[in-house]
Design a protein around this motif. Structure first.
Motif, PDB file in Angstrom:
ATOM      1  N   GLN A  40       0.794  -1.111  -0.041  1.00 21.70           N
ATOM      2  CA  GLN A  40      -0.062   0.055  -0.019  1.00 21.70           C
ATOM      3  C   GLN A  40       0.890   1.290   0.048  1.00 21.70           C
ATOM      4  OE1 GLN A  40       0.541  -1.506   2.775  1.00 21.70           O
ATOM      5  NE2 GLN A  40       0.841  -0.206   4.571  1.00 21.70           N
ATOM      6  N   PHE A  41       0.190   2.435  -0.683  1.00 23.21           N
ATOM      7  CA  PHE A  41       0.980   3.527  -0.446  1.00 23.21           C
ATOM      8  C   PHE A  41       0.095   4.723  -0.065  1.00 23.21           C
ATOM      9  CE2 PHE A  41       4.102   6.801  -1.462  1.00 23.21           C
ATOM     10  CZ  PHE A  41       3.508   7.765  -2.060  1.00 23.21           C
ATOM     11  N   ASP A  42      -1.158   4.430  -0.482  1.00 27.03           N
ATOM     12  CA  ASP A  42      -2.346   5.466  -0.238  1.00 27.03           C
ATOM     13  C   ASP A  42      -2.583   4.983   1.272  1.00 27.03           C
ATOM     14  OD1 ASP A  42      -4.539   6.834   0.487  1.00 27.03           O
ATOM     15  OD2 ASP A  42      -5.580   6.209  -1.538  1.00 27.03           O
ATOM     16  N   LEU A  43      -2.637   6.047   2.388  1.00 31.84           N
ATOM     17  CA  LEU A  43      -2.806   5.803   3.443  1.00 31.84           C
ATOM     18  C   LEU A  43      -4.225   5.584   3.825  1.00 31.84           C
ATOM     19  CD1 LEU A  43      -0.355   8.524   5.272  1.00 31.84           C
ATOM     20  CD2 LEU A  43       0.232   6.043   4.883  1.00 31.84           C
ATOM     21  N   ASP A  44      -4.991   5.716   3.120  1.00 36.09           N
ATOM     22  CA  ASP A  44      -6.489   5.655   3.332  1.00 36.09           C
ATOM     23  C   ASP A  44      -6.847   4.129   3.250  1.00 36.09           C
ATOM     24  OD1 ASP A  44      -7.473   8.636   2.086  1.00 36.09           O
ATOM     25  OD2 ASP A  44      -6.973   7.971   3.870  1.00 36.09           O
ATOM     26  N   GLU A  45      -5.797   3.245   2.404  1.00 33.24           N
ATOM     27  CA  GLU A  45      -6.162   1.770   2.222  1.00 33.24           C
ATOM     28  C   GLU A  45      -6.090   1.010   3.461  1.00 33.24           C
ATOM     29  OE1 GLU A  45      -4.394   0.065  -1.191  1.00 33.24           O
ATOM     30  OE2 GLU A  45      -4.144   1.862  -2.122  1.00 33.24           O
ATOM     31  N   ASN A  46      -6.718   0.066   3.406  1.00 35.52           N
ATOM     32  CA  ASN A  46      -6.634  -0.975   4.460  1.00 35.52           C
ATOM     33  C   ASN A  46      -5.467  -1.604   4.452  1.00 35.52           C
ATOM     34  OD1 ASN A  46      -6.715  -3.849   5.468  1.00 35.52           O
ATOM     35  ND2 ASN A  46      -8.665  -2.938   6.654  1.00 35.52           N
ATOM     36  N   PRO A  47      -4.360  -1.680   5.216  1.00 42.10           N
ATOM     37  CA  PRO A  47      -3.027  -2.199   5.256  1.00 42.10           C
ATOM     38  C   PRO A  47      -3.051  -3.749   4.888  1.00 42.10           C
ATOM     39  CG  PRO A  47      -2.961  -0.803   7.200  1.00 42.10           C
ATOM     40  CD  PRO A  47      -4.385  -0.790   6.566  1.00 42.10           C
ATOM     41  N   ALA A  48      -3.817  -4.383   5.705  1.00 42.51           N
ATOM     42  CA  ALA A  48      -3.915  -5.912   5.606  1.00 42.51           C
ATOM     43  C   ALA A  48      -4.607  -6.242   4.266  1.00 42.51           C
ATOM     44  CB  ALA A  48      -4.852  -6.620   6.554  1.00 42.51           C
ATOM     45  N   ALA A  49      -5.518  -5.503   3.787  1.00 46.47           N
ATOM     46  CA  ALA A  49      -6.230  -5.920   2.512  1.00 46.47           C
ATOM     47  C   ALA A  49      -4.994  -5.600   1.384  1.00 46.47           C
ATOM     48  CB  ALA A  49      -7.426  -5.324   2.297  1.00 46.47           C
ATOM     49  N   SER A  50      -4.436  -4.585   1.483  1.00 44.83           N
ATOM     50  CA  SER A  50      -3.526  -4.136   0.230  1.00 44.83           C
ATOM     51  C   SER A  50      -2.693  -4.995   0.215  1.00 44.83           C
ATOM     52  CB  SER A  50      -2.813  -2.824   0.849  1.00 44.83           C
ATOM     53  OG  SER A  50      -2.115  -2.107  -0.003  1.00 44.83           O
ATOM     54  N   GLN A  51      -1.834  -5.421   1.320  1.00 42.28           N
ATOM     55  CA  GLN A  51      -0.598  -6.333   1.367  1.00 42.28           C
ATOM     56  C   GLN A  51      -1.107  -7.742   0.808  1.00 42.28           C
ATOM     57  OE1 GLN A  51       1.250  -6.359   5.096  1.00 42.28           O
ATOM     58  NE2 GLN A  51       2.339  -4.542   4.651  1.00 42.28           N
ATOM     59  N   SER A  52      -2.430  -7.927   0.933  1.00 40.84           N
ATOM     60  CA  SER A  52      -2.766  -9.352   0.432  1.00 40.84           C
ATOM     61  C   SER A  52      -3.009  -9.482  -1.077  1.00 40.84           C
ATOM     62  CB  SER A  52      -4.188  -9.713   1.080  1.00 40.84           C
ATOM     63  OG  SER A  52      -5.285  -8.847   0.490  1.00 40.84           O
ATOM     64  N   GLN A  53      -2.705  -8.229  -1.721  1.00 43.85           N
ATOM     65  CA  GLN A  53      -2.966  -8.108  -3.280  1.00 43.85           C
ATOM     66  C   GLN A  53      -1.569  -8.107  -3.906  1.00 43.85           C
ATOM     67  OE1 GLN A  53      -4.899  -4.316  -3.828  1.00 43.85           O
ATOM     68  NE2 GLN A  53      -6.681  -4.952  -2.734  1.00 43.85           N
ATOM     69  N   VAL A  54      -1.510  -9.351  -4.702  1.00 47.30           N
ATOM     70  CA  VAL A  54      -0.228  -9.432  -5.371  1.00 47.30           C
ATOM     71  C   VAL A  54      -0.576  -9.110  -6.947  1.00 47.30           C
ATOM     72  CG1 VAL A  54       1.498 -10.915  -6.178  1.00 47.30           C
ATOM     73  CG2 VAL A  54       0.670 -11.434  -3.939  1.00 47.30           C
ATOM     74  N   VAL A  55      -0.046  -8.136  -7.413  1.00 50.41           N
ATOM     75  CA  VAL A  55      -0.441  -7.492  -8.703  1.00 50.41           C
ATOM     76  C   VAL A  55       0.664  -7.922  -9.608  1.00 50.41           C
ATOM     77  CG1 VAL A  55      -0.789  -5.289  -9.972  1.00 50.41           C
ATOM     78  CG2 VAL A  55      -1.540  -5.443  -7.356  1.00 50.41           C
ATOM     79  N   THR A  56       0.280  -8.674 -10.418  1.00 53.59           N
ATOM     80  CA  THR A  56       1.121  -9.075 -11.720  1.00 53.59           C
ATOM     81  C   THR A  56       2.001  -8.126 -12.124  1.00 53.59           C
ATOM     82  OG1 THR A  56      -0.426 -10.868 -12.109  1.00 53.59           O
ATOM     83  CG2 THR A  56       1.458 -10.513 -13.602  1.00 53.59           C
ATOM     84  N   TYR A  57       3.509  -8.215 -12.272  1.00 57.73           N
ATOM     85  CA  TYR A  57       4.232  -7.440 -12.677  1.00 57.73           C
ATOM     86  C   TYR A  57       4.161  -7.572 -14.311  1.00 57.73           C
ATOM     87  CZ  TYR A  57       6.754  -6.385  -8.271  1.00 57.73           C
ATOM     88  OH  TYR A  57       7.167  -5.880  -7.150  1.00 57.73           O
ATOM     89  N   SER A  58       4.354  -6.450 -15.102  1.00 60.88           N
ATOM     90  CA  SER A  58       4.105  -6.469 -16.513  1.00 60.88           C
ATOM     91  C   SER A  58       5.199  -5.577 -17.255  1.00 60.88           C
ATOM     92  CB  SER A  58       2.753  -5.899 -17.068  1.00 60.88           C
ATOM     93  OG  SER A  58       2.832  -4.557 -16.795  1.00 60.88           O
ATOM     94  N   SER A  59       6.234  -5.201 -16.375  1.00 60.06           N
ATOM     95  CA  SER A  59       6.992  -4.306 -16.902  1.00 60.06           C
ATOM     96  C   SER A  59       8.542  -4.444 -15.947  1.00 60.06           C
ATOM     97  CB  SER A  59       6.952  -2.931 -17.338  1.00 60.06           C
ATOM     98  OG  SER A  59       6.739  -2.157 -15.991  1.00 60.06           O
ATOM     99  N   MET A  60       9.603  -4.095 -16.643  1.00 61.81           N
ATOM    100  CA  MET A  60      10.795  -4.292 -15.884  1.00 61.81           C
ATOM    101  C   MET A  60      11.069  -3.089 -14.904  1.00 61.81           C
ATOM    102  SD  MET A  60      13.657  -6.009 -15.524  1.00 61.81           S
ATOM    103  CE  MET A  60      13.611  -7.051 -16.798  1.00 61.81           C
ATOM    104  N   PRO A  61      10.438  -1.835 -15.077  1.00 60.48           N
ATOM    105  CA  PRO A  61      10.463  -0.916 -14.145  1.00 60.48           C
ATOM    106  C   PRO A  61       9.503  -1.420 -12.721  1.00 60.48           C
ATOM    107  CG  PRO A  61      10.292   0.106 -16.120  1.00 60.48           C
ATOM    108  CD  PRO A  61       9.984  -1.396 -16.363  1.00 60.48           C
TER     109      PRO A  61
END
Length: 545
Positions: A40-61
């Motif tokens: 998470q980066f947005d402080l309004d997000e739920n930390p636990a829920a955010s850390q449970s989200q694995v977002v597939t990388y699509s680019s080298m950066p």
């Protein structure tokens, strides 16, 4: 905000790349302190829920920023003394007798409570880094990136495995049994793994790292790992594995072969001994060839400075923060010579106003005359007086998390344990010993250690004692060799501090001093490891077993 949002805000990948070049690697680490690729980066997000989200990388950066984030968390975990809190357990380091050093004193006196706040802070920092590594590995697993660079991708994945391995290793050395968190799931309630399981997982991670990493780090001081770095940490792991508590003596042979691989390829890895030992703890020497793996700091962005050195090693006599002092007995026992001078200040030069000076002093104040606490001073902590960071809470000096000297001494000690010590093992031992004597490390000398001085494994173990004094690793050696009772049971200093004078001016030495922070807890194997933080057990009762 997830990484996609961040990159979108940067408008284009090209802008991102330009920004990266502007910041440089340390700037990126500072940027990444706030977030890891998929955390998470947005402080309004739920930390636990955010850390449970694995977002597939699509680019080298994305992958690169994710891995950079792990380094940022390493800096965040390591910049304070808390990261090395277990180091106060050794017979080389002590802390202030009062002040706000209670958590360090618990380790110093081997009476560590489950409520120790430094233990908890360290635990959380290490697992934050491990979660970040897990996020990267899951996000890139099986993915073909839009701008493929297979060599770079393998390197970054290798760095991730390496960083996860050394953090498991760091925490295992403190607690013994720890949970092996290997996936992103904030709701999991892992139990404590057996110590064998932890050793095996660290080994797997280091082997995965070694197979992917380049032969040499792209950065001075190996601030990113090479294949040689991973193999050196395997050698260290096998030494621990051969000792307490598992005592698998077969691992000595693996330590020998691993250390020998590193030594044979030292030039290719960029490893070597720094001829001037004292330089290692100066600003000039913060990135040097002796660093097998170095944690570097910077104030160019994010104020990522090292805050465990400088004035933290001084008493209040010199406006110090009285945190990290030298044990008197250990100091007295160390052989005189170049290494001792590079390790300690046994007297402090001051000007007419009583302020420390790197120039011609008006007075030299020996440690026995300190008014605050009579303890020798670690030069390794305070630094080169000419650098001036002795008067600061922060410095740009690095953490030499593993030095090439350790690889040489592992090879010598393990060779002795396996009965395979030949001329090259003795030479490895004597390279370190010669430097301590102030002579050329590559030239045999009459002072070289030989079999007539003792068994090579014992000589190498003793050489480690003096070589790594004040570097927070002595306790680990005492544990693996079950030498805690021998080292700490005879802790009292040998000296009389000062002299009392009668009315006729006749001096009488004062009685022998006693250890400033006497041992309170057991020195048996039942007390070799620190308890799991109580707050973690309250959140996850499975950790109580």
């Amino acid at each position: 905000m997830l990484i996609e949002k961040y990159i979108e805000n940067m408008k284009t990948i090209n802008i991102y790349k330009s920004f990266k070049k502007l910041l440089g690697v340390f700037g990126l680490i500072a940027l990444a302190l706030s977030f890891n690729g998929c955390e998470q980066f947005d402080l309004d997000e739920n930390p636990a829920a955010s850390q449970s989200q694995v977002v597939t990388y699509s680019s080298m950066p994305q992958l690169e920023l994710g891995v950079t984030g792990i380094y940022g968390k390493l800096n965040k975990a390591a910049w304070m003394s808390t990261f090395y809190v277990n180091g106060w357990s050794g017979d080389d380091i002590t802390t202030h007798v009062a002040s706000n050093k209670a958590d360090f004193r618990e380790y110093d006196q081997r009476f560590v409570t489950p409520e120790n706040s430094r233990t908890l802070t360290n635990w959380n920092g290490v697992y934050e880094m491990i979660r970040a590594a897990n996020t990267v590995l899951q996000s890139v697993e099986g993915q073909t990136l839009s701008d493929p660079d297979p060599t770079k991708q393998e390197r970054l994945i290798g760095e991730t495995y390496f960083l996860r391995a050394i953090m498991f290793n760091h925490l295992m050395r403190i607690h013994g049994r720890i949970p092996l968190v290997l996936e992103v799931d904030p709701f999991q309630q892992p139990a404590l793994a057996s110590q064998l399981e932890v050793f095996e997982q660290i080994e797997r991670d280091l082997l995965e790292a070694e197979s992917r990493l380049p032969i040499k780090s792209a950065f001075a001081g190996s601030t990113t790992p090479s294949s040689g770095t991973a193999r050196a940490f395997l050698a260290r792991l096998y030494m621990d594995w051969a000792g307490f508590p598992l005592k698998d003596a077969s691992k000595y042979a693996q330590a020998v072969s691993s250390a020998k691989m590193v030594i044979d390829n030292a030039a290719a890895h960029g490893f070597g001994l720094e001829p001037d030992l004292a330089k290692l703890w100066s600003l000039e020497g913060r990135l040097n060839q002796e660093g097998v793996f170095t944690i570097a700091y910077s104030n160019s962005a994010g104020n990522l400075t090292n805050r465990k050195m400088g004035k933290l090693g001084l008493p209040t006599d010199f406006a110090g923060w009285q945190e990290t002092f030298a044990e008197i007995r250990f100091f007295e026992d160390m052989p005189e010579g170049v290494r001792k001078t590079a390790t300690y200040y046994d007297e402090i030069p001051v000007d007419a106003g009583g302020t420390i000076t790197a120039g011609t002093p008006d007075k030299l104040i020996p440690w026995e005359e300190f008014k605050d606490q009579q303890s020798p001073i670690f030069r390794k902590i305070v630094g080169d007086l000419a650098d001036g960071d002795w008067n600061q809470f922060q410095t740009l000096r690095s953490d030499l998390f593993m030095r090439y000297a350790e690889v040489l001494l592992i090879y010598a000690e393990a060779s002795g344990e396996t009965g395979s010590a030949g001329a090259d093992a003795w030479n490895a031992l004597n390279m370190v010993h010669r430097r301590a004597e102030g002579i050329d490390i590559n030239t045999p000398d009459a002072s070289d250690l030989t079999a007539s001085d003792g068994a090579i494994q014992d000589l190498a173990f003793t050489e480690r004692k003096w070589e790594f004094a004040g570097e927070f690793i002595r306790w680990n050696d005492l544990v693996r060799k079950e030498q805690v009772e021998a080292a700490l049971g005879n802790r009292n200093p040998q000296v009389s501090i000062g002299t009392s004078y009668d009315e006729n001016g006749v001096g009488t030495p004062k009685p022998l001093t006693t250890a400033q922070n006497p041992i309170l807890g057991s020195l048996g194997t039942d007390n070799y490891y620190a308890p799991i933080p109580l707050q973690e057990i309250e959140k996850n009762p499975n950790l109580a077993n």
